[in-house]
Structures are given as structure tokens and as C-alpha cells.
Design an enzyme around this catalytic site. Structure first.
Site, PDB file in Angstrom:
ATOM      1  N   CYS A   1      11.117 -27.766  47.269  1.00  0.00           N
ATOM      2  CA  CYS A   1      10.955 -26.251  46.994  1.00  0.00           C
ATOM      3  C   CYS A   1      11.554 -25.403  48.138  1.00  0.00           C
ATOM      4  O   CYS A   1      11.708 -24.288  47.817  1.00  0.00           O
ATOM      5  CB  CYS A   1       9.530 -25.989  47.012  1.00  0.00           C
ATOM      6  SG  CYS A   1       8.876 -27.181  45.528  1.00  0.00           S
ATOM      7  N   HIS A  41       8.360 -18.671  48.265  1.00  0.00           N
ATOM      8  CA  HIS A  41       8.280 -19.521  47.190  1.00  0.00           C
ATOM      9  C   HIS A  41       7.019 -19.489  46.314  1.00  0.00           C
ATOM     10  O   HIS A  41       5.910 -19.201  46.960  1.00  0.00           O
ATOM     11  CB  HIS A  41       8.188 -21.137  47.795  1.00  0.00           C
ATOM     12  CG  HIS A  41       7.961 -22.180  47.057  1.00  0.00           C
ATOM     13  ND1 HIS A  41       8.633 -22.158  45.625  1.00  0.00           N
ATOM     14  CD2 HIS A  41       7.158 -23.278  46.914  1.00  0.00           C
ATOM     15  CE1 HIS A  41       8.207 -23.272  44.965  1.00  0.00           C
ATOM     16  NE2 HIS A  41       7.111 -23.776  45.798  1.00  0.00           N
ATOM     17  N   ASN A 101       5.363 -22.354  39.142  1.00  0.00           N
ATOM     18  CA  ASN A 101       6.364 -22.945  40.260  1.00  0.00           C
ATOM     19  C   ASN A 101       7.305 -23.611  39.770  1.00  0.00           C
ATOM     20  O   ASN A 101       7.346 -24.750  39.234  1.00  0.00           O
ATOM     21  CB  ASN A 101       5.301 -23.876  41.111  1.00  0.00           C
ATOM     22  CG  ASN A 101       6.128 -24.388  42.307  1.00  0.00           C
ATOM     23  OD1 ASN A 101       7.333 -24.336  42.308  1.00  0.00           O
ATOM     24  ND2 ASN A 101       5.284 -25.251  43.062  1.00  0.00           N
TER      25      ASN A 101
HETATM   26  N1  ACO Z   1      -8.134 -28.283  35.089  1.00  0.00           N
HETATM   27  C1  ACO Z   1      -9.216 -28.459  35.389  1.00  0.00           C
HETATM   28  N2  ACO Z   1      -9.904 -29.241  36.457  1.00  0.00           N
HETATM   29  C2  ACO Z   1      -8.946 -29.629  37.112  1.00  0.00           C
HETATM   30  C3  ACO Z   1      -7.556 -29.480  37.036  1.00  0.00           C
HETATM   31  C4  ACO Z   1      -7.265 -28.654  36.012  1.00  0.00           C
HETATM   32  N3  ACO Z   1      -5.766 -28.525  35.697  1.00  0.00           N
HETATM   33  N4  ACO Z   1      -7.065 -29.949  38.154  1.00  0.00           N
HETATM   34  C5  ACO Z   1      -7.799 -30.575  38.839  1.00  0.00           C
HETATM   35  N5  ACO Z   1      -9.145 -30.461  38.339  1.00  0.00           N
HETATM   36  C6  ACO Z   1     -10.403 -30.812  38.974  1.00  0.00           C
HETATM   37  C7  ACO Z   1     -10.342 -31.907  39.817  1.00  0.00           C
HETATM   38  O1  ACO Z   1     -10.431 -33.121  38.922  1.00  0.00           O
HETATM   39  C8  ACO Z   1     -11.457 -32.014  40.614  1.00  0.00           C
HETATM   40  O2  ACO Z   1     -12.788 -32.267  39.904  1.00  0.00           O
HETATM   41  P1  ACO Z   1     -13.903 -33.261  40.586  1.00  0.00           P
HETATM   42  O3  ACO Z   1     -14.509 -32.277  41.805  1.00  0.00           O
HETATM   43  O4  ACO Z   1     -14.811 -33.450  39.608  1.00  0.00           O
HETATM   44  O5  ACO Z   1     -13.077 -34.594  41.084  1.00  0.00           O
HETATM   45  C9  ACO Z   1     -11.641 -30.250  40.721  1.00  0.00           C
HETATM   46  O6  ACO Z   1     -10.896 -29.723  39.498  1.00  0.00           O
HETATM   47  C10 ACO Z   1     -11.062 -30.025  42.364  1.00  0.00           C
HETATM   48  O7  ACO Z   1      -9.750 -30.543  42.274  1.00  0.00           O
HETATM   49  P2  ACO Z   1      -8.734 -30.308  43.517  1.00  0.00           P
HETATM   50  O8  ACO Z   1      -7.472 -30.889  43.264  1.00  0.00           O
HETATM   51  O9  ACO Z   1      -9.523 -30.506  44.909  1.00  0.00           O
HETATM   52  O10 ACO Z   1      -8.545 -28.829  43.124  1.00  0.00           O
HETATM   53  P3  ACO Z   1      -7.897 -27.721  44.104  1.00  0.00           P
HETATM   54  O11 ACO Z   1      -9.149 -26.585  44.396  1.00  0.00           O
HETATM   55  O12 ACO Z   1      -7.373 -28.405  45.590  1.00  0.00           O
HETATM   56  O13 ACO Z   1      -6.964 -27.104  43.404  1.00  0.00           O
HETATM   57  C11 ACO Z   1      -4.478 -26.954  43.449  1.00  0.00           C
HETATM   58  C12 ACO Z   1      -5.906 -27.954  43.194  1.00  0.00           C
HETATM   59  C13 ACO Z   1      -4.401 -25.820  42.269  1.00  0.00           C
HETATM   60  C14 ACO Z   1      -3.400 -27.907  43.129  1.00  0.00           C
HETATM   61  C15 ACO Z   1      -4.274 -26.877  44.601  1.00  0.00           C
HETATM   62  O14 ACO Z   1      -4.684 -27.859  45.695  1.00  0.00           O
HETATM   63  C16 ACO Z   1      -3.092 -26.181  45.235  1.00  0.00           C
HETATM   64  O15 ACO Z   1      -2.681 -25.003  44.665  1.00  0.00           O
HETATM   65  N6  ACO Z   1      -2.498 -26.729  46.190  1.00  0.00           N
HETATM   66  C17 ACO Z   1      -1.199 -26.508  46.426  1.00  0.00           C
HETATM   67  C18 ACO Z   1      -0.188 -26.912  45.489  1.00  0.00           C
HETATM   68  C19 ACO Z   1       1.082 -26.471  46.005  1.00  0.00           C
HETATM   69  O16 ACO Z   1       1.263 -25.371  46.056  1.00  0.00           O
HETATM   70  N7  ACO Z   1       2.232 -27.271  45.712  1.00  0.00           N
HETATM   71  C20 ACO Z   1       3.490 -26.962  45.447  1.00  0.00           C
HETATM   72  C21 ACO Z   1       4.062 -26.730  46.758  1.00  0.00           C
HETATM   73  S1  ACO Z   1       5.492 -27.447  47.000  1.00  0.00           S
HETATM   74  C22 ACO Z   1       6.403 -27.492  45.641  1.00  0.00           C
HETATM   75  O17 ACO Z   1       6.392 -26.412  45.060  1.00  0.00           O
HETATM   76  C23 ACO Z   1       6.914 -28.868  45.196  1.00  0.00           C
END
Ligand code: ACO
Length: 385
Positions: A113, A257, A287
Site C-alpha cells: 500500500c 492511504h 482500501n
Molecule cells: N463482520 C462482523 N464481525 C467481524 C468481521 C466482520 N467483517 N470481521 C471480524 N469480525 C469479528 C471477529 O470475528 C471478532 O469476533 P470475536 O470477538 O467473537 O472473536 C470481532 O469481530 C473483533 O475482531 P477484530 O479483528 O479484533 O476486530 P477489530 O476491531 O480489530 O477490527 C479491522 C478489524 C477493521 C480489520 C481493524 O483491525 C483494522 O482496521 N485494522 C487495520 C487494517 C488495515 O488498515 N489494513 C490495511 C493496511 S495496509 C494495506 O492497505 C494492505
């Protein structure tokens, strides 16, 4: 002394829209969960014809039209992408052929990215060194082809598209004022996309371990990437501002980004700047990895968010791990030009296709006359084996 100025910009987004409700019919999720955690409402998904190279070409052709630069004046094409259709030929070489930019060198750049910021910095250095005059820098991705559509933690985040800028060497001070780039390979497993080689290995025992990851699909540790992103955005922005000899008060706009609204909210707080300083379109495009900054830049220009002499920062982070920022003096006014929406029908690109086919035909004829097998005959031979 040469300065690398952005003189053209263009982007391409596929027509097909996948909303969060549509996503909920693919994986167990909801509009509410996706929107509150990421700020994404919808993303674009490419169809079969919308390849990474085709979208990169469309964005580049629009950027060249804005810059009023003919493809024959282009010296170099860099495509930042993690989703090429081939390891080689490069996507950039395909774009070079589609544009008919026969004087240009062309290569792809892999920095996930952060790819666009890396490519912009490489292009600016090349211009400043006097080795090129006009460089096309493109970020293009078909992320939908590398997602695990059963992994709700990742497939909801990404979209497809392409964006491009044209950099021109001028003796007027301005343009790309400073850049900072970084990498920490120890975090490579936090965000990865293993290459899918199709040739069977001769010895099963040397099958490399993928730590449970599927070949050809993206995997991510969301929480760790979130922490990493908020830290490096702040550090990169502060570093590039200091390198340019400016302060945050001199910065009119930050085009980050586009990964997640919450990452930007956290970064804005730590930088002590209003959230409005950041331009966001993640709600509409998701993204799009290396394409996200140039797509957002084009939308920011169209929305009138950039005025001549504004200082704008591009800041990226992603797989590698990699990060980087560029500080640019925006010293151009959008010209009143007609930008063909259907670039493939533009006579100069029709002519480029004709010339490309003639060259291919010439090579086949030469091969046939010298008795070497045609590509089809070679394939038939491989199939028989
Ligand atoms: N819908 C519903 N529930 C979900 C989903 C979904 N799409 N995805 C995960 N969950 C659930 C999980 O199973 C988990 O459930 P549990 O507690 O029962 O186990 C709960 O939601 C929390 O999951 P987390 O993964 O801990 O959720 P988090 O609050 O961290 O959010 C997210 C996830 C949105 C991916 C966040 O971590 C994030 O934005 N991280 C940065 C990612 C990013 O920016 N990546 C790209 C950067 S570089 C590039 O672009 C390649």
C-alpha cells in the site's frame, strides 16, 4: 537544478459497486459492523476486462491528457502494484504498449500500500538527477482477485481501481519538496500475499512453509496493522515536514492511504490537526492499496480541495512492512481540457494498438520464415508433455 512537478492526474474506478449489504450476502457481516469499524460503505469490484494493466492505462491516459503530454514524450512509467496479472511482463510494460509510449522505460514496483509513495519518490529522484523529463507514476490494483472471500476480517476492506500522476522536470522551484521512506521486514507476516506459482514442485519435501497462509490470497493481523499504521503515519508526516523545513501549520491537505477512518482519526489526534486536513474517500472506494492515494488525490482536486501553492502530504503504510510520505507544493491549476472517458477509442491509442499488433505479426512472420515454432506450437508441445 531540476524540480519534479505534478502536472497531470487521472483515475479509473470499475463500474460495479459492492455495498456493505452486498458484502453481507457473501460473508457473515453487516453494514453496521463494517461502517463503524472502518468507515467503508461500498467499494468497486473489477470485471473480467478490468485488469490491473487496463485500469492503469485508463488512469495514465487521463493524467497525460490533463498534463498535455504526448505518450511519445514519456521517458519512464512506474506502476506500483501488488496485483499484477504476471510477474513478467510487468504491468508497466503493458501500459507502455497500450499508450504507445515507445520511448519510455517501464517497470513495476512492489511496496504494497506504500507503493505509490515509493514510486513517486523514485520518479522525483530520477527527474532531479536529470535522467528523465516526463515520468508517469501509477498505482493500480485488482485486490478482489487476491482476497479470501471467506475471511470476513479482510475481504470487507478492499476494492479495485487505479490512479496516476504525470511528473515533469522544470527549473521552477516547487513540486516534490521532500520524501521519507521506511521498511521493517520483521513485520512481514502481519500483512502478506504469498505468490501463487502453478508449476508443481518436483520434490514435495521442499514445499515451503506458508505458516498456514493460502497461496495467492491476502492475510492480515488487523489489530497489529492498526497499531503500526497509526504510529508510522504520525512519524512519517512529522519527518517529511521537518525535512522540507516547514511546520504542520504550512500543510493545507494530507492525502493518506485510505485504509480505515479510525486510523486517520487517531493519527489526526496525535498530530494535533483537525480531521478535515485529511482527505478521505474510503467510504466510497474502500482500501485500494497502492491505488488509494492517487485516486483520492484526483477526487480532492475535483472537489476543489487544492489551490495553487498549497502544501500537500501523501502518506502511505502497508505490507513489508513499509511506510513513507512525500511533501508536494501544489503549483498547478487544473487546465480546461477534454478528458476522453473512453481512452481506448482515442485515435492515438487505437494507433498504438495497431502498431503493437503489427510488431507482433512481424515477429511471427520472422519466426515462421526462419523456421522457429509459433507460440501456439510451443504450447501444444508443452501440453503433450
Ligand atoms: N463482520 C462482523 N464481525 C467481524 C468481521 C466482520 N467483517 N470481521 C471480524 N469480525 C469479528 C471477529 O470475528 C471478532 O469476533 P470475536 O470477538 O467473537 O472473536 C470481532 O469481530 C473483533 O475482531 P477484530 O479483528 O479484533 O476486530 P477489530 O476491531 O480489530 O477490527 C479491522 C478489524 C477493521 C480489520 C481493524 O483491525 C483494522 O482496521 N485494522 C487495520 C487494517 C488495515 O488498515 N489494513 C490495511 C493496511 S495496509 C494495506 O492497505 C494492505
Amino acid at each position: 537544478m531540476k524540480y519534479a512537478h505534478i502536472v497531470g492526474w487521472g483515475h479509473y474506478l470499475p463500474e460495479r459497486i459492492l455495498t456493505n449489504d452486498g458484502m453481507a450476502s457473501i460473508v457473515d457481516t453487516s453494514n453496521e459492523w463494517i461502517y463503524t469499524r472502518t468507515g467503508i460503505k461500498e467499494r468497486r469490484i473489477a470485471n473480467q476486462q478490468e485488469t490491473t494493466a487496463m485500469m492503469a492505462f485508463e488512469a495514465a491516459a487521463r493524467a497525460l491528457a490533463v498534463a498535455n503530454v504526448h505518450p511519445m514524450q514519456v521517458d519512464m512509467i512506474i506502476v506500483a502494484t501488488s496485483t499484477p496479472a504476471h510477474m513478467f511482463p510487468s504491468t508497466a510494460s503493458q501500459v507502455q504498449d497500450y499508450l504507445g509510449a515507445s520511448r519510455a522505460s517501464a517497470f513495476d514496483l512492489s511496496a504494497a500500500c506504500t507503493g505509490f509513495v515509493y514510486a513517486l519518490s523514485m520518479a522525483a529522484n530520477t527527474i532531479q538527477a536529470g535522467a528523465a523529463q516526463n515520468v508517469v507514476v501509477i498505482g493500480a490494483e485488482t485486490m478482489s482477485r487476491v482476497l479470501d472471500w471467506q475471511d470476513r476480517g479482510t475481504c470487507i476492506l478492499f476494492g479495485d481501481g487505479a490512479g496516476a500522476v504525470v511528473l515533469k522536470g522544470l527549473s521552477i522551484p516547487g513540486g516534490i519538496l521532500a520524501s521519507t521512506l521506511g521498511s521493517d521486514g520483521s513485520g512481514g507476516d502481519l500483512l502478506s500475499l504469498p505468490v501463487a506459482y502453478h508449476s508443481p514442485l518436483p520434490f514435495a519435501a521442499i514445499e515451503p512453509s506458508l505458516n498456514g497462509h493460502n497461496r495467492g490470497t491476502l492475510s492480515m493481523n488487523g489489530r497489529q496493522v492498526f497499531r503500526f499504521a497509526t504510529r508510522v503515519i504520525v512519524d512519517s508526516v512529522q519527518e517529511v515536514v521537518a525535512k522540507a523545513g516547514l511546520t504542520m501549520a504550512d500543510v493545507a491537505l494530507i492525502v493518506p492511504h485510505q485504509a480505515n477512518v479510525r486510523i486517520i482519526e487517531t493519527a489526526a489526534k496525535r498530530l494535533k490537526v483537525p480531521e478535515e486536513v485529511f482527505y478521505l474517500n474510503v467510504d466510497r472506494a474502500g482500501n485500494t492499496s497502492a491505488a488509494s492515494i492517487p485516486i483520492a488525490l484526483c477526487e480532492a482536486v475535483e472537489a476543489g480541495r487544492l489551490k495553487p501553492d498549497d502544501n500537500v502530504i501523501f502518506v502511505g503504510f502497508g505490507g513489508g512492512l513499509t511506510w513513507g510520505a512525500s511533501l508536494v507544493k501544489w503549483d498547478v491549476t487544473p487546465p480546461e481540457v477534454y478528458i476522453a472517458e473512453r481512452n481506448w477509442r482515442d485515435p492515438r491509442y487505437v494507433w498504438a494498438r495497431v502498431k503493437s499488433r503489427m510488431r507482433r505479426f512481424g515477429r511471427r512472420l520472422e519466426g515462421w520464415l526462419s523456421g522457429s515454432p509459433t507460440p501456439e506450437a510451443r504450447l501444444r508441445k508443452t501440453d503433450k508433455r
